[in-house]
Design a protein around this motif. Structure first.
Motif, PDB file in Angstrom:
ATOM      1  N   ALA A   1      52.458  25.485  40.042  1.00 41.85           N
ATOM      2  CA  ALA A   1      51.049  25.665  40.406  1.00 41.85           C
ATOM      3  C   ALA A   1      50.368  24.303  40.446  1.00 41.85           C
ATOM      4  O   ALA A   1      50.748  23.380  39.710  1.00 41.85           O
TER       5      ALA A   1
ATOM      6  N   VAL B   1      49.602  28.666  43.708  1.00 46.89           N
ATOM      7  CA  VAL B   1      50.528  29.188  42.704  1.00 46.89           C
ATOM      8  C   VAL B   1      51.724  29.778  43.456  1.00 46.89           C
ATOM      9  O   VAL B   1      51.542  30.530  44.420  1.00 46.89           O
TER      10      VAL B   1
ATOM     11  N   ARG C   1      55.204  33.512  40.895  1.00 46.37           N
ATOM     12  CA  ARG C   1      54.574  33.247  39.592  1.00 46.37           C
ATOM     13  C   ARG C   1      53.121  33.721  39.540  1.00 46.37           C
ATOM     14  O   ARG C   1      52.446  33.519  38.539  1.00 46.37           O
ATOM     15  N   GLN C   2      52.631  34.314  40.608  1.00 51.57           N
ATOM     16  CA  GLN C   2      51.240  34.760  40.619  1.00 51.57           C
ATOM     17  C   GLN C   2      51.039  35.905  39.634  1.00 51.57           C
ATOM     18  O   GLN C   2      51.935  36.691  39.390  1.00 51.57           O
ATOM     19  N   GLY C   3      49.856  35.934  39.037  1.00 52.62           N
ATOM     20  CA  GLY C   3      49.546  36.960  38.051  1.00 52.62           C
ATOM     21  C   GLY C   3      49.935  36.591  36.634  1.00 52.62           C
ATOM     22  O   GLY C   3      49.765  37.397  35.714  1.00 52.62           O
ATOM     23  N   GLU C   4      50.437  35.358  36.428  1.00 53.12           N
ATOM     24  CA  GLU C   4      50.844  34.915  35.090  1.00 53.12           C
ATOM     25  C   GLU C   4      49.763  34.091  34.381  1.00 53.12           C
ATOM     26  O   GLU C   4      49.999  33.603  33.284  1.00 53.12           O
TER      27      GLU C   4
ATOM     28  N   ARG D   1      41.762  38.797  46.535  1.00 55.80           N
ATOM     29  CA  ARG D   1      42.488  38.578  45.274  1.00 55.80           C
ATOM     30  C   ARG D   1      42.000  37.311  44.578  1.00 55.80           C
ATOM     31  O   ARG D   1      41.769  37.306  43.372  1.00 55.80           O
ATOM     32  N   SER D   2      41.856  36.227  45.347  1.00 52.95           N
ATOM     33  CA  SER D   2      41.395  34.988  44.717  1.00 52.95           C
ATOM     34  C   SER D   2      39.943  35.129  44.260  1.00 52.95           C
ATOM     35  O   SER D   2      39.554  34.604  43.213  1.00 52.95           O
TER      36      SER D   2
ATOM     37  N   ASP E   1      48.453  33.144  53.674  1.00 55.10           N
ATOM     38  CA  ASP E   1      47.018  33.216  53.415  1.00 55.10           C
ATOM     39  C   ASP E   1      46.283  33.566  54.715  1.00 55.10           C
ATOM     40  O   ASP E   1      46.651  33.074  55.790  1.00 55.10           O
TER      41      ASP E   1
ATOM     42  N   GLY F   1      46.793  29.929  37.413  1.00 53.13           N
ATOM     43  CA  GLY F   1      45.569  29.462  38.056  1.00 53.13           C
ATOM     44  C   GLY F   1      44.450  29.271  37.047  1.00 53.13           C
ATOM     45  O   GLY F   1      43.749  28.252  37.057  1.00 53.13           O
TER      46      GLY F   1
ATOM     47  N   ALA G   1      52.733  28.784  48.959  1.00 59.96           N
ATOM     48  CA  ALA G   1      51.638  29.593  48.415  1.00 59.96           C
ATOM     49  C   ALA G   1      50.644  30.023  49.485  1.00 59.96           C
ATOM     50  O   ALA G   1      50.079  31.117  49.401  1.00 59.96           O
TER      51      ALA G   1
ATOM     52  N   PRO H   1      54.380  32.048  44.894  1.00 57.20           N
ATOM     53  CA  PRO H   1      54.266  33.509  45.014  1.00 57.20           C
ATOM     54  C   PRO H   1      54.960  34.281  43.905  1.00 57.20           C
ATOM     55  O   PRO H   1      54.426  35.277  43.411  1.00 57.20           O
TER      56      PRO H   1
END
Length: 197
Positions: free
Chosen positions: A69, A126, A130-133, A162-163, A27, A136, A23, A128
């Motif tokens: 996550a 999270v 699965r992000q946006g589901e 984004r975070s 970054d 978090g 994840a 990668p």
């Protein structure tokens, strides 16, 4: 069907370290701390493991049941932190020639609201794919609800735009100036959330 969340234990260490490595590999802060692709591939999992070990010992790690996550939380009492050599020991153990490990710790400690008790979200990872589901948000909800019940704030440093968007949606606001990492490094954004009555 809701997201199943549980507290991680030492038995979950391998799963959570792999998740964190994946994840946070791209970054901006991780890339600044560990420039160079080959070096980063070798050292980044060790750094993530060291962070996780601190929280497993002193805080709480919430994870989804499927390991996609995880959130690392530390309950932080009010008062100035005691001086310690943790960042120096971490650097010595993980990457002795890399002063950036200590620099990040020094800069984030200086921005930290030590005078107020709070729940500190050190990291949230999270996978990668699965992000946006909403994973978090689901992971953070129980701790933020507890903060509201106990009239306690919450604090974090966002490491990307984004975070920061996610945290704004959850009621966090900017706290002071962004943390500027040296040498043209990325910004980190201290954020605070007051309890909701």
């Amino acid at each position: 069907m809701g997201v199943q969340i549980r507290q991680a234990t030492a038995a979950d260490r391998g799963t959570v370290v792999r998740l964190m490595d994946e994840a946070f590999h791209d970054d901006p802060v991780s890339s600044w701390i560990l420039p160079g692709a080959a070096h980063k591939r070798r050292v980044h999992p060790l750094l993530m493991g060291a962070f996780l070990d601190v929280v497993l010992e002193h805080g709480r790690v919430e994870m989804t049941e499927d390991g996609s996550a995880a959130a690392l939380w530390l309950d932080t009492p009010a008062g100035q932190p005691e001086p310690h050599d943790g960042p120096a020991r971490l650097r010595a153990a993980i990457d002795p020639d890399n002063e950036r490990i200590e620099q990040v710790a020094t800069l984030t400690s200086a921005a930290h609201p030590h005078h107020r008790a709070h729940a500190y979200l050190w990291m949230i990872a999270v996978a990668p794919g699965r992000q946006g589901e909403g994973l978090g948000t689901a992971l953070m909800a129980p701790v933020l609800e507890r903060c509201d019940r106990e009239d306690t704030g919450a604090y974090l440093e966002a490491s990307s735009g984004r975070s920061r968007e996610l945290y704004w949606r959850l009621g966090f606001t900017g706290l002071g100036e962004p943390i500027r990492l040296p040498g043209g490094g990325p910004l980190m954004y201290p954020m605070w959330r007051d309890p909701r009555g």
